[in-house]
Write an enzyme that holds these catalytic residues in place. Sequence first.
Site, short mmCIF file in Angstrom:
data_model
loop_
_atom_site.label_atom_id
_atom_site.label_comp_id
_atom_site.label_asym_id
_atom_site.label_seq_id
_atom_site.Cartn_x
_atom_site.Cartn_y
_atom_site.Cartn_z
N ARG A 1 -25.23 24.48 -34.12
CA ARG A 1 -24.67 23.15 -34.31
C ARG A 1 -24.62 22.36 -33.00
O ARG A 1 -24.36 22.91 -31.95
CB ARG A 1 -23.26 23.25 -34.91
CG ARG A 1 -23.31 23.63 -36.36
CD ARG A 1 -21.94 23.82 -36.93
NE ARG A 1 -21.27 24.96 -36.31
CZ ARG A 1 -20.06 25.35 -36.65
NH1 ARG A 1 -19.37 24.70 -37.57
NH2 ARG A 1 -19.50 26.40 -36.06
N ASP B 1 -25.11 30.09 -33.57
CA ASP B 1 -24.53 28.81 -33.96
C ASP B 1 -25.42 27.72 -33.38
O ASP B 1 -25.46 27.54 -32.18
CB ASP B 1 -23.10 28.70 -33.44
CG ASP B 1 -22.37 27.49 -34.00
OD1 ASP B 1 -23.04 26.55 -34.47
OD2 ASP B 1 -21.13 27.49 -33.97
#
Length: 232
Positions: free
Chosen positions: A159, A157
């Site tokens: 982000r 991930d």
Amino acid sequence: MSEALPRRFVRPTPPVLGIPRATVRREVTLPLRTPDGFSTTARAITFDGLVDGKEHVALALGDWRRALRRSAAGGQAPLVRPHSECLTGDVFGSERCDCGPQFREALERIAVTGGFLLYLRQEGRGIGLYTKLDAYALQERGLDTFEANLTLGRGEDERDYTAAGQMLDALGVRRLALLSNNPDKAQQLEGFGIEITERVPTRLHVSPSNLRYLRAKARHSAHTLQLPPERA
Ligand SMILES: [Zn+2]
């Protein structure tokens, strides 16, 4: 004397939340109608000074001004969902993930209480559209969504919510009720000094196509999802 700099080169004012300051650039009204007939009106807000230079947009929904005043007086905080862009789910209606239904749910719930949906341009957990589709190809060969990202040499991930923190600061949101099942969003925002008064889970949007994806999400990133039990 030097000429006035274009606006995007103006040095940001000193940070308040431990992150560089962004400012509201413009706001416009968007009348919204979803394919299932829900309608509401949003103020779409753009920003100057976002750290990653991407065109993130805040949708201010419901009586968000009142929600800000109420929160500043110590009352209920505005409901906020940081939503990462998902072209396939949000726009095409792909059922490989639950992004489309989550977006739709968030619009309505935020419109009721007043608050903001932060539409963040970080497709595919930050790896971009083409790489996300590459990861889908690997998933067709049996890997789950996180394993596929790692096989492509990307993070599980990637982000980053720094720009989301900047947007909230520019909007005057220092405390919020977070509409999310993702503990990473809460941790990153709290790390910037934003107070999360409450974590509000989104509903479960299970379909035969996304059940495997949701199980991987719950397993890998401690998402709080109440999924039906796996068959032995
Ligand atoms: Zn998605």
